[in-house]
Design a protein around this motif. Structure first.
Motif, PDB file in Angstrom:
ATOM      1  N   ALA A  11      -8.424  -8.929   7.262  1.00 29.86           N
ATOM      2  CA  ALA A  11      -7.915  -9.679   6.111  1.00 29.86           C
ATOM      3  C   ALA A  11      -9.043 -10.568   5.580  1.00 29.86           C
ATOM      4  N   ILE A  12      -8.889 -10.996   4.349  1.00 31.67           N
ATOM      5  CA  ILE A  12      -9.933 -11.847   3.741  1.00 31.67           C
ATOM      6  C   ILE A  12     -10.074 -13.158   4.510  1.00 31.67           C
ATOM      7  N   GLU A  13      -8.984 -13.668   5.031  1.00 34.02           N
ATOM      8  CA  GLU A  13      -9.039 -14.910   5.804  1.00 34.02           C
ATOM      9  C   GLU A  13      -9.892 -14.738   7.065  1.00 34.02           C
ATOM     10  N   ASP A  14      -9.771 -13.572   7.716  1.00 33.41           N
ATOM     11  CA  ASP A  14     -10.564 -13.303   8.919  1.00 33.41           C
ATOM     12  C   ASP A  14     -12.052 -13.170   8.574  1.00 33.41           C
ATOM     13  N   ILE A  15     -12.323 -12.484   7.473  1.00 31.75           N
ATOM     14  CA  ILE A  15     -13.716 -12.341   7.036  1.00 31.75           C
ATOM     15  C   ILE A  15     -14.299 -13.712   6.680  1.00 31.75           C
ATOM     16  N   SER A  16     -13.477 -14.535   6.050  1.00 30.00           N
ATOM     17  CA  SER A  16     -13.916 -15.881   5.664  1.00 30.00           C
ATOM     18  C   SER A  16     -14.247 -16.727   6.886  1.00 30.00           C
ATOM     19  N   LYS A  17     -13.436 -16.658   7.916  1.00 29.16           N
ATOM     20  CA  LYS A  17     -13.700 -17.414   9.144  1.00 29.16           C
ATOM     21  C   LYS A  17     -14.982 -16.951   9.826  1.00 29.16           C
ATOM     22  N   LYS A  18     -15.189 -15.643   9.851  1.00 27.03           N
ATOM     23  CA  LYS A  18     -16.356 -15.110  10.542  1.00 27.03           C
ATOM     24  C   LYS A  18     -17.652 -15.367   9.773  1.00 27.03           C
ATOM     25  N   THR A  19     -17.596 -15.307   8.439  1.00 26.15           N
ATOM     26  CA  THR A  19     -18.815 -15.432   7.639  1.00 26.15           C
ATOM     27  C   THR A  19     -19.023 -16.832   7.063  1.00 26.15           C
ATOM     28  N   ASN A  20     -18.017 -17.671   7.143  1.00 25.95           N
ATOM     29  CA  ASN A  20     -18.051 -19.025   6.548  1.00 25.95           C
ATOM     30  C   ASN A  20     -18.246 -18.968   5.029  1.00 25.95           C
ATOM     31  N   ILE A  21     -17.697 -17.952   4.408  1.00 30.21           N
ATOM     32  CA  ILE A  21     -17.672 -17.825   2.950  1.00 30.21           C
ATOM     33  C   ILE A  21     -16.240 -18.105   2.516  1.00 30.21           C
ATOM     34  N   SER A  22     -16.073 -18.850   1.433  1.00 27.49           N
ATOM     35  CA  SER A  22     -14.719 -19.217   1.007  1.00 27.49           C
ATOM     36  C   SER A  22     -13.893 -17.984   0.630  1.00 27.49           C
ATOM     37  N   ASP A  23     -12.570 -18.120   0.784  1.00 29.21           N
ATOM     38  CA  ASP A  23     -11.656 -17.024   0.430  1.00 29.21           C
ATOM     39  C   ASP A  23     -11.812 -16.664  -1.046  1.00 29.21           C
ATOM     40  N   TYR A  24     -11.918 -17.670  -1.899  1.00 26.80           N
ATOM     41  CA  TYR A  24     -12.045 -17.450  -3.341  1.00 26.80           C
ATOM     42  C   TYR A  24     -13.280 -16.604  -3.653  1.00 26.80           C
ATOM     43  N   SER A  25     -14.415 -16.970  -3.045  1.00 25.56           N
ATOM     44  CA  SER A  25     -15.656 -16.230  -3.308  1.00 25.56           C
ATOM     45  C   SER A  25     -15.561 -14.792  -2.818  1.00 25.56           C
ATOM     46  N   LEU A  26     -14.948 -14.584  -1.660  1.00 20.15           N
ATOM     47  CA  LEU A  26     -14.791 -13.226  -1.139  1.00 20.15           C
ATOM     48  C   LEU A  26     -13.877 -12.389  -2.027  1.00 20.15           C
ATOM     49  N   GLU A  27     -12.780 -12.997  -2.507  1.00 23.86           N
ATOM     50  CA  GLU A  27     -11.867 -12.272  -3.387  1.00 23.86           C
ATOM     51  C   GLU A  27     -12.585 -11.841  -4.657  1.00 23.86           C
ATOM     52  N   LYS A  28     -13.346 -12.746  -5.256  1.00 25.17           N
ATOM     53  CA  LYS A  28     -14.065 -12.411  -6.489  1.00 25.17           C
ATOM     54  C   LYS A  28     -15.151 -11.371  -6.224  1.00 25.17           C
ATOM     55  N   LEU A  29     -15.806 -11.472  -5.090  1.00 24.73           N
ATOM     56  CA  LEU A  29     -16.863 -10.524  -4.736  1.00 24.73           C
ATOM     57  C   LEU A  29     -16.294  -9.128  -4.538  1.00 24.73           C
ATOM     58  N   PHE A  30     -15.219  -9.012  -3.744  1.00 24.68           N
ATOM     59  CA  PHE A  30     -14.654  -7.706  -3.442  1.00 24.68           C
ATOM     60  C   PHE A  30     -13.926  -7.105  -4.643  1.00 24.68           C
ATOM     61  N   ALA A  31     -13.460  -7.956  -5.557  1.00 20.24           N
ATOM     62  CA  ALA A  31     -12.787  -7.453  -6.762  1.00 20.24           C
ATOM     63  C   ALA A  31     -13.795  -7.029  -7.824  1.00 20.24           C
ATOM     64  N   GLY A  32     -15.052  -7.351  -7.621  1.00 16.60           N
ATOM     65  CA  GLY A  32     -16.078  -6.985  -8.591  1.00 16.60           C
ATOM     66  C   GLY A  32     -16.150  -7.946  -9.761  1.00 16.60           C
ATOM     67  N   GLU A  33     -15.567  -9.111  -9.629  1.00 13.76           N
ATOM     68  CA  GLU A  33     -15.593 -10.127 -10.688  1.00 13.76           C
ATOM     69  C   GLU A  33     -16.807 -11.029 -10.456  1.00 13.76           C
ATOM     70  N   PHE A  34     -17.948 -10.507 -10.806  1.00 13.73           N
ATOM     71  CA  PHE A  34     -19.208 -11.198 -10.517  1.00 13.73           C
ATOM     72  C   PHE A  34     -19.464 -12.382 -11.450  1.00 13.73           C
ATOM     73  N   CYS A  35     -18.714 -12.443 -12.545  1.00 12.37           N
ATOM     74  CA  CYS A  35     -18.936 -13.532 -13.498  1.00 12.37           C
ATOM     75  C   CYS A  35     -18.561 -14.896 -12.912  1.00 12.37           C
TER      76      CYS A  35
END
Length: 156
Positions: A11-35
């Motif tokens: 889940a994005i929450e698990d990835i966020s905990k492991k990488t210390n990247i915010s959930d919001y940034s991961l969601e935008k990154l994986f959705a391809g919303e680079f803007c």
């Protein structure tokens, strides 16, 4: 491991905990919303996810590079030369006044305190004069210089 496999397993929450990247940034990154992300952040986040999950996210990197090449110009920061302001020298007047004040204080102490202590024996008539004036008697022959010098020579 590809992006789709990572998202299926974690889940994005698990990835966020492991990488210390915010959930919001991961969601935008994986959705391809680079803007919503800066280019440096985006590329850094992709590298972190690749390192932590030993994944190949080259397709995501390529799409991010294409997006930033089409939509954003080089956002480099231009820095000008630093302005060298002349250093203002301090006024020497306060220091001179402080030195003069200290010299004046030391002189006053020497004249009022130190002199009376050290030279009291050399001026014996000071105590006699103060005793005569404090008693209110008239000045007699005791205050003559001859009587004082003869009394002093007699005691030695």
């Amino acid at each position: 491991m590809h992006l789709s496999e990572i998202l299926e397993k974690y889940a994005i929450e698990d990835i966020s905990k492991k990488t210390n990247i915010s959930d919001y940034s991961l969601e935008k990154l994986f959705a391809g919303e680079f803007c919503y992300l800066k280019k440096v952040q985006c590329m850094g986040f992709i590298s972190i996810v690749e390192r932590e999950y030993k994944a190949d996210l080259s397709s995501l990197k390529d799409s991010a590079n294409q997006f930033y090449a089409q939509n954003y110009e080089d956002c480099s920061v231009t820095m000008g030369m630093p302005i060298d302001e002349p250093v203002k020298e301090r006024s020497k007047v306060p220091m001179v006044l402080l030195v003069l004040l200290l010299l004046g204080g030391a002189s006053w102490y020497f004249i009022t305190k130190f002199d009376k202590e050290k030279f009291k024996d050399m001026l014996p008539f000071n105590e006699q004069v103060s005793a005569i004036f404090s008693s209110g008697d008239e000045i007699s022959d005791e205050l003559s210089i001859e009587s004082i010098t003869t009394d002093k020579n007699a005691t030695k």
